[in-house]
Design an enzyme around this catalytic site. Structure first.
Site, PDB file in Angstrom:
ATOM      1  N   GLU A  35       0.849  -1.205   0.000  1.00 23.28           N
ATOM      2  CA  GLU A  35       0.000   0.000   0.000  1.00 23.28           C
ATOM      3  C   GLU A  35       0.877   1.245   0.000  1.00 23.28           C
ATOM      4  OE1 GLU A  35      -3.181  -0.112  -1.158  1.00 23.28           O
ATOM      5  OE2 GLU A  35      -3.532  -1.516   0.495  1.00 23.28           O
ATOM      6  N   THR A  37       2.928   2.150  -2.112  1.00 20.81           N
ATOM      7  CA  THR A  37       4.234   1.904  -2.730  1.00 20.81           C
ATOM      8  C   THR A  37       4.210   2.183  -4.224  1.00 20.81           C
ATOM      9  OG1 THR A  37       3.608  -0.430  -2.886  1.00 20.81           O
ATOM     10  CG2 THR A  37       5.041   0.192  -1.064  1.00 20.81           C
ATOM     11  N   ALA A 125     -15.123   1.810  -0.688  1.00 20.33           N
ATOM     12  CA  ALA A 125     -14.611   0.602  -0.051  1.00 20.33           C
ATOM     13  C   ALA A 125     -13.145   0.334  -0.361  1.00 20.33           C
ATOM     14  CB  ALA A 125     -15.455  -0.607  -0.470  1.00 20.33           C
ATOM     15  N   SER A 128     -11.239   0.566  -5.807  1.00 23.28           N
ATOM     16  CA  SER A 128     -10.864   1.277  -7.030  1.00 23.28           C
ATOM     17  C   SER A 128     -11.952   1.310  -8.092  1.00 23.28           C
ATOM     18  CB  SER A 128      -9.578   0.687  -7.607  1.00 23.28           C
ATOM     19  OG  SER A 128      -8.520   0.898  -6.731  1.00 23.28           O
ATOM     20  N   SER A 130     -13.012   4.011  -9.295  1.00 23.58           N
ATOM     21  CA  SER A 130     -12.626   5.054 -10.247  1.00 23.58           C
ATOM     22  C   SER A 130     -11.789   4.474 -11.385  1.00 23.58           C
ATOM     23  CB  SER A 130     -11.867   6.178  -9.547  1.00 23.58           C
ATOM     24  OG  SER A 130     -10.697   5.698  -8.932  1.00 23.58           O
ATOM     25  N   GLU A 162      -7.099  10.535 -13.972  1.00 23.12           N
ATOM     26  CA  GLU A 162      -7.198  10.634 -12.511  1.00 23.12           C
ATOM     27  C   GLU A 162      -6.371  11.818 -12.000  1.00 23.12           C
ATOM     28  OE1 GLU A 162      -8.608   8.516  -8.890  1.00 23.12           O
ATOM     29  OE2 GLU A 162      -8.563   7.560 -10.841  1.00 23.12           O
ATOM     30  N   ASP A 174      -3.882   0.638  -9.546  1.00 19.76           N
ATOM     31  CA  ASP A 174      -5.318   0.384  -9.680  1.00 19.76           C
ATOM     32  C   ASP A 174      -5.691   0.137 -11.140  1.00 19.76           C
ATOM     33  OD1 ASP A 174      -5.323   0.900  -7.008  1.00 19.76           O
ATOM     34  OD2 ASP A 174      -6.349   2.827  -7.147  1.00 19.76           O
ATOM     35  N   TYR A 224      -3.556  11.932   1.120  1.00 14.90           N
ATOM     36  CA  TYR A 224      -2.877  11.111   0.115  1.00 14.90           C
ATOM     37  C   TYR A 224      -1.797  11.934  -0.577  1.00 14.90           C
ATOM     38  CZ  TYR A 224      -2.382   8.181  -4.089  1.00 14.90           C
ATOM     39  OH  TYR A 224      -1.882   7.406  -5.104  1.00 14.90           O
TER      40      TYR A 224
END
Length: 385
Positions: A35, A37, A125, A128, A130, A162, A174, A224
């Site tokens: 995560e 990374t 949740a 991904s 998106s 994105e 993702d 983020y």
């Protein structure tokens, strides 16, 4: 993939536009480990899942006019190809128009089209949705306009949408997992080279279970981007391209030149990259106990070093430590809400699910949600049959 969902999207397109669409399924993803990374050019271990986005798409015969319908939300958006700009607080609209504009920036010619999409990925949740939407759009455009884009080119277009329209500086994981997923496999992805290795997943008497906190704390996007900036500042100070090239020894060499908070973030990423590689080795040797240990270690790092967990996620992970039927658990996704991923004995799923639901409701006065998932193939054309 839900046959009912596919049928509903297909029929809604027909009733709205009176002609046949191409139908695409684009999966959401889980991430077994690795995560935060990906945007540091590191390693990740994601897999596409059987929940995702179904999109019905086709040319409409106009030069400029495009029509998008979000089936689940009963919302629509009309736009013209020559006048696309990011929409402030535009939500799903920015994913659609972002991909369209990035395709055009790539030098590909489009004309008017219609699209209807909907999904069964739970909102917020951390699976991904998106990326699944973005991939469904670029894959569909590639098919109906015969653009001859490779899958690698398509996921880069999705990622740029994105970045430039949703304003989230995500890595490539993702989009990659959603596009390239293989049924019953995870993908060990090197985010620097874009090389991947498929790892067969056979947990025997165990399975993966997702538990959704049903919370999404509002600081996610800003936090983020803040974490990303801290990681990039370390690499810049060490004159490296990314944290991928940074060792613990080199990080320690600048410890007195950065804040303790920034140091912890960098150390987490270095250690998490090692955990991904060790998880692949454990899977290949069928050492599920070690896989579970690495999941718990990952959560500890996300909680205390990278500081992207929350009380609800920590509660769910801690709860699993009281039973021998769960080998490991951790938060999954960007953080501050969403799901935990759990490696749990299949025969104990029902009893543990009931216990965790009751305990969570007693603690937080709200429900958590539990999802069984299967590992799926990536974005592809499908049918309504």
């Amino acid at each position: 993939m839900s046959e009912v969902l596919t049928k509903n999207i297909y029929e809604h397109f027909i009733s709205s536009h009176q002609y046949e669409p191409l139908v695409i399924f684009s999966p959401g993803r889980i991430n077994l480990i690795g995560e935060h990374t990906d945007y540091n050019n590191g390693y990740v271990l994601p897999a596409a899942i059987d929940k995702g986005i179904v999109a019905a798409i086709q040319k409409n015969g106009t030069l400029q006019q495009c029509n998008a319908i979000a089936y689940d939300l009963n919302e629509s958006h009309q736009f013209e190809l020559e006048s696309i700009e990011p929409i402030e607080n535009g939500g799903w609209r920015n994913y659609i128009i972002g991909v369209v504009e990035e395709v055009q920036k790539y030098g590909k010619m489009l004309s008017g089209f219609n699209i209807v999409f909907g999904g069964n990925i739970p909102n917020g949740a951390g699976m991904s949705s998106s990326a699944a939407v973005e991939n469904s759009v670029v894959f569909g455009l590639n098919e109906i306009f015969e653009l001859e884009l490779t899958k690698e080119e398509m996921i880069r277009i999705s990622q740029r949408a994105e970045h430039n329209f949703a304003k989230v500086k995500c890595g490539i994981m993702d989009q990659f997992a959603s596009m390239f997923g293989i049924e019953n496999h995870a993908l060990m992805l090197d985010c620097k080279t874009m090389e991947s290795k498929s790892t067969a997943i056979d947990f025997g008497d165990y399975q993966l279970l997702l538990i959704n906190t049903n919370v999404k704390h509002s600081l996610t996007d800003s936090a983020y981007n803040d974490r990303r900036e801290k990681c990039e500042s370390i690499a810049k100070l060490l004159k490296k391209e990314s944290l991928r090239e940074v060792t613990k020894e080199s990080l320690d060499s600048i410890k007195d030149r950065i804040s303790g908070n920034t140091y912890k973030k960098g150390l987490y990423v270095i250690e998490e990259n090692d955990r991904v590689l060790n998880t692949v080795k454990a899977l290949e040797s069928n050492n599920l106990e070690e896989v579970g240990n690495l999941l718990y270690q990952s959560h500890e790092g996300l909680q205390h070093q990278f500081e992207v967990s929350c009380e609800e996620l920590d509660f769910l992970v801690d709860f699993t430590k009281n039973t021998d039927d769960v080998l490991g658990a951790r938060m999954m996704g960007g953080g501050f809400g969403g799901c935990t991923i759990n490696l749990i004995k299949t025969s104990a799923v029902c009893s543990i699910s009931e216990k965790v639901e009751n305990a969570y409701k007693q603690k937080f006065k709200k429900d958590c949600s539990i999802y069984n998932i299967a590992l799926s193939n990536g974005t592809h054309k499908t049918t309504t049959l």
